[in-house]
Design an enzyme around this catalytic site. Structure first.
Site, PDB file in Angstrom:
ATOM      1  N   GLU A   1      47.791  30.394  39.063  1.00  0.00           N
ATOM      2  CA  GLU A   1      47.327  30.783  37.738  1.00  0.00           C
ATOM      3  C   GLU A   1      48.506  30.933  36.783  1.00  0.00           C
ATOM      4  OE1 GLU A   1      44.938  34.287  38.089  1.00  0.00           O
ATOM      5  OE2 GLU A   1      43.417  33.308  39.338  1.00  0.00           O
TER       6      GLU A   1
ATOM      7  N   HIS B   1      40.180  34.103  35.036  1.00  0.00           N
ATOM      8  CA  HIS B   1      40.373  35.374  35.740  1.00  0.00           C
ATOM      9  C   HIS B   1      39.973  36.551  34.843  1.00  0.00           C
ATOM     10  CE1 HIS B   1      42.822  37.220  39.274  1.00  0.00           C
ATOM     11  NE2 HIS B   1      41.823  38.004  38.928  1.00  0.00           N
TER      12      HIS B   1
END
Length: 414
Positions: free
Chosen positions: A274, A297
């Protein structure tokens, strides 16, 4: 002695405590700590290991979320660090064994964003079942596609929850209220809520569920938990969600099953890699696949959840720094200590070996220190004893305590 505190006889006044908060911690958490007189520096993004080592020099309290990794190397180069706050649920981004060896307390927020994640899961289950993401994309492209083909109600469908912890169990209750039949699988023995049914194996769950959703933690054993083999066992045209840990899912295998039509839709909020900062580029093999919802997220990223997390974790860091309380610490022995500023307090993290408490008390008694209150807790290889005394302890006595062979960390709090 393995203490990382080079000045155990020095008491830190509130105005001397430095705090570093990364990854856009909610303003309520920042202002709570500033209101206690602490020096607070806040940054929006995560830091690499080398940058974090540089940033934590002279820092006593560190706050992170899910993208900053606190490694053993970071801890070895952070001699002033007292506590770490994970302003999220997970703590797999922190080397907990290394924090324990260093006597650094770690706190998280295991409950504060549970509802937010549950609501996102419910929203995505309905969106996937109704193919809303595809229909919205068509409309933005100017295509009017009014059709019921492939669109279903969730009522009467079977939801399979893998991981029945705080989030999975609350999702179970909400989903059942919507008319879903709920089954779950967990490696631990968990009490079924409502009419939910426990499955003895994941294979049993996959064979029965119309929707499979993962809610597992970040322990190493969950890496690669859900791959091609598990996807092949899912019912044809079922739906899949992962709002837990990116490492748990083989996204290449998932793409294959989506393109073949075996899995009818998927929603992912977490990914193996990420971006560290807002605006950084993101890449995934699932981009562009129809009926796939990708979110950055944000399962726990509601104003309500982040506000609660900010206040909760900040208060735990404050209670530890000021009073030695380790209530709800994820790594140190837990002591919920009263606030008594009129007494002088010693906090002693030590290796859990026979006779440590006797050694501490004998040393204090022989030096004329009167013990007015004391609490002890142990956790695995660590012990934690907090002693309230009637008068300030002399530096020479503190130095002797610090030199005990079992001492990990010694602090004088007031």
């Amino acid at each position: 002695m393995t203490t990382t505190d080079s000045t155990p006889t020095e008491r830190l006044a509130d105005e001397d405590i430095r705090v570093l908060l990364l990854e856009n911690i909610h303003a309520d958490g920042r202002e709570f700590l500033r209101g206690k007189g602490y020096q607070v520096e806040a940054q929006d993004g995560a830091l690499s290991e080398d940058d974090l080592i540089e940033a934590v020099q002279g820092v006593h309290l560190l706050g992170i979320r899910s993208t900053t990794y606190v490694t053993e190397r970071v801890l070895q180069n952070a001699p002033d660090l007292l506590g770490i706050g994970a302003f999220c649920i997970g703590t797999n981004q922190i080397d907990l064994a290394a924090t324990s060896r260093a006597g650094v307390a770690v706190f998280n927020a295991p409950y504060s964003n549970t509802r937010s994640v549950v609501e996102l899961a419910i929203a995505e289950i309905i969106s996937l079942a109704r193919r809303l993401h595809e229909k919205s994309t068509d409309m933005h492209r100017g295509v009017w596609n009014k059709s019921a083909a492939g669109s279903h109600e969730v009522r009467g469908r079977t939801l399979g929850i893998v991981g029945y912890g705080n989030i999975g169990s609350q999702l179970s209750v909400v989903a059942e209220a919507l008319g879903l039949k709920v089954i779950f699988y967990d490696i631990d023995d968990k009490l079924a809520l409502g009419n939910a049914k426990r499955c003895s194996t994941m294979e049993e769950l996959l064979a029965e569920a119309d929707v499979v959703t993962l809610h597992v933690d970040g322990r190493p054993g969950n890496a690669g938990l859900f791959g091609a083999e598990q996807m092949a066992l899912m019912k044809p045209r079922s739906l899949f969600l992962n709002l837990s840990r990116g490492i748990a899912v083989d996204t290449d295998a998932l793409r294959g099953h989506l393109e073949s039509g075996h899995i009818a839709g998927a929603a992912l909020d977490v990914f193996p890699i990420e971006p560290k900062r807002q605006g950084d580029p993101f890449e995934s093999g699932l981009q562009g696949v129809p009926n796939v919802i990708l979110t950055p997220h944000v399962g726990g990223s509601t104003e309500e959840a982040q506000q609660d997390i900010g206040r909760f974790v900040a208060s735990k860091l404050r209670a530890y720094a000021a009073f030695g309380s380790t209530a709800m610490s994820v790594n140190l022995p837990e002591l919920n200590l009263p606030v008594d500023p009129e007494k002088h307090r010693l906090a002693h993290v030590h290796r859990n070996a026979p006779g440590v408490l006797a050694s501490v008390n004998t040393l204090l008694g022989e030096r004329g220190v009167n013990i007015e209150g004391q609490q002890l807790a142990t956790r695995g290889e660590l012990g934690y004893v907090v002693t309230d005394v009637g008068a300030e302890v002399q530096p020479s006595v503190l130095a002797e305590l610090a030199e005990l062979p079992e001492t990990v960390r010694l602090r004088q709090l007031s």
